[in-house]
Design a protein around this motif. Structure first.
Motif, PDB file in Angstrom:
ATOM      1  N   ALA A   2      42.729  30.244  36.369  1.00 50.92           N
ATOM      2  CA  ALA A   2      42.332  31.360  37.216  1.00 50.92           C
ATOM      3  C   ALA A   2      40.974  31.084  37.833  1.00 50.92           C
ATOM      4  O   ALA A   2      40.033  30.661  37.174  1.00 50.92           O
ATOM      5  N   SER A   4      37.585  32.402  39.597  1.00 49.43           N
ATOM      6  CA  SER A   4      36.817  33.638  39.596  1.00 49.43           C
ATOM      7  C   SER A   4      36.780  34.229  40.993  1.00 49.43           C
ATOM      8  O   SER A   4      36.859  33.539  41.991  1.00 49.43           O
ATOM      9  N   SER A   5      36.625  35.555  41.050  1.00 53.35           N
ATOM     10  CA  SER A   5      36.637  36.244  42.342  1.00 53.35           C
ATOM     11  C   SER A   5      35.529  37.269  42.376  1.00 53.35           C
ATOM     12  O   SER A   5      35.131  37.818  41.358  1.00 53.35           O
ATOM     13  N   GLU A 156      46.005  31.755  42.880  1.00 51.36           N
ATOM     14  CA  GLU A 156      45.599  31.546  41.490  1.00 51.36           C
ATOM     15  C   GLU A 156      46.636  30.669  40.796  1.00 51.36           C
ATOM     16  O   GLU A 156      47.830  30.735  41.113  1.00 51.36           O
ATOM     17  N   ILE A 158      47.666  30.021  36.880  1.00 54.80           N
ATOM     18  CA  ILE A 158      47.383  30.589  35.560  1.00 54.80           C
ATOM     19  C   ILE A 158      48.374  30.054  34.525  1.00 54.80           C
ATOM     20  O   ILE A 158      49.577  30.328  34.614  1.00 54.80           O
ATOM     21  N   SER A 173      44.807  40.714  34.601  1.00 55.85           N
ATOM     22  CA  SER A 173      43.523  41.041  35.239  1.00 55.85           C
ATOM     23  C   SER A 173      43.399  40.386  36.610  1.00 55.85           C
ATOM     24  O   SER A 173      42.902  41.000  37.558  1.00 55.85           O
ATOM     25  N   GLU A 174      43.869  39.138  36.740  1.00 53.70           N
ATOM     26  CA  GLU A 174      43.796  38.466  38.037  1.00 53.70           C
ATOM     27  C   GLU A 174      44.748  39.104  39.045  1.00 53.70           C
ATOM     28  O   GLU A 174      44.443  39.176  40.240  1.00 53.70           O
ATOM     29  N   ARG A 177      43.195  42.017  40.841  1.00 59.02           N
ATOM     30  CA  ARG A 177      42.211  41.654  41.869  1.00 59.02           C
ATOM     31  C   ARG A 177      42.851  41.568  43.253  1.00 59.02           C
ATOM     32  O   ARG A 177      42.191  41.800  44.262  1.00 59.02           O
TER      33      ARG A 177
END
Length: 304
Positions: A2, A4-5, A156, A158, A173-174, A177
């Motif tokens: 993943a 980060s954003s 992403e 993952i 969680s991703e 986003r």
């Protein structure tokens, strides 16, 4: 892995729709069950188990993810296969985000076939490398990721193990986003829109698949023809098991009826857990030649 954003999801409520896609037997149904925390979709070691689109809902404090487990994409061999392929591809237009779920290996012809179907799709795309517990070292995972990056641009990537749950929290969680600010589409207590009657038929089919030989599972369909709730609280269920050949009927029954009895007992116990009541389960086997090629029969079984 993943990325980060800078997108902030903590202060707003995000919601949206996600399609879980991929070739057969990559663990899509297991992933749906793990994300929602409940068994919604049947899971067997046989490929091409899922035939219908199954919806699951994941609620978190700052969002709601509505997921669709789609049938494994493969070249259709009969009318049922065309129904199944259409179900998968129709789902694409209804979602904001797609998980392309793959095994931890370089893409084969079936993976590339799915990739080609997604090349022109204008949706957010995640690569979800499942079954990472099968890998011996991280370098192997990097090789898999590099192989898939050559085909598609993923927002992403993952790695997860749907079976153990490793990486699933990161996936959730991703996903949030990339979903838009939106409403809570379903109340917190709703986990799926699948009716108990359908879940019962799928449970019966799952147990039959577990107990039968390689040539049998995909020739099986289950139709719940009676669902009666008695005053005592007992639920009486009758279901027809469709097969295509008389020899398949004999295999399902088994010697002295043992196979059908064992599968029926396991199905009944699981259905009792689903409905929260005692269940009486009556199973009948019917031979319907080439039902997978019969449009009328497929419509009767709920395929659109």
């Amino acid at each position: 892995m993943a990325v980060s954003s800078d997108k902030n999801t903590a202060s707003i409520f995000r919601s949206g729709f996600v399609a879980i896609m991929g070739k057969p037997n990559v663990g899509k149904s297991t992933l749906l069950n793990t994300i929602t925390g409940q068994k919604i979709a049947i899971v067997t070691s046989r490929p091409q188990t899922t035939r219908n689109r199954i919806m699951g809902v994941k609620n978190v404090p700052n969002g709601q993810i509505v997921l669709f487990d789609t049938p494994g994409i493969h070249a259709p061999l009969h009318t049922l296969g065309r129904f199944i392929l259409k179900t998968s591809m129709d789902t694409v237009s209804e979602v904001e985000l797609i998980y392309l779920v793959v095994n931890p290996a370089s893409p084969d012809e079936d993976d590339i076939s799915v990739i080609n179907m997604l090349k022109d799709v204008k949706k957010v795309l995640f690569l979800v490398v499942n079954k990472i517990d099968m890998l011996r070292d991280k370098s192997a995972l990097l090789c898999v990721i590099d192989a898939y990056r050559k085909f598609l641009n993923f927002e992403e990537i993952i790695p997860v193990s749907a079976k153990s749950g490793s990486g699933v929290d990161v996936l959730i969680s991703e996903s949030l986003r990339y979903l838009p600010e939106g409403p809570r589409y379903y109340p917190d207590e709703v986990v799926t829109d699948v009716f108990e009657r359908f879940m019962a038929s799928e449970t019966i089919r799952e147990k039959l698949m577990d107990y039968t030989h390689d040539e049998i599972p995909h020739s099986i369909a289950v139709d719940v023809v009676r669902w009666q709730e008695k005053k005592s609280g007992l639920i009486s269920i009758s279901a027809n098991i469709l097969v295509e050949k008389p020899t398949q009927k004999g295999i399902i029954i088994g010697k002295n009826g043992r196979t059908l009895k064992a599968a029926g007992t396991k199905a009944r116990k699981e259905i009792e857990d689903i409905v929260g009541a005692r269940v009486y389960l009556d199973l009948f086997i019917k031979v319907k030649k080439n039902w997978r090629k019969d449009v009328s029969a497929l419509k009767d079984l709920g395929f659109k």
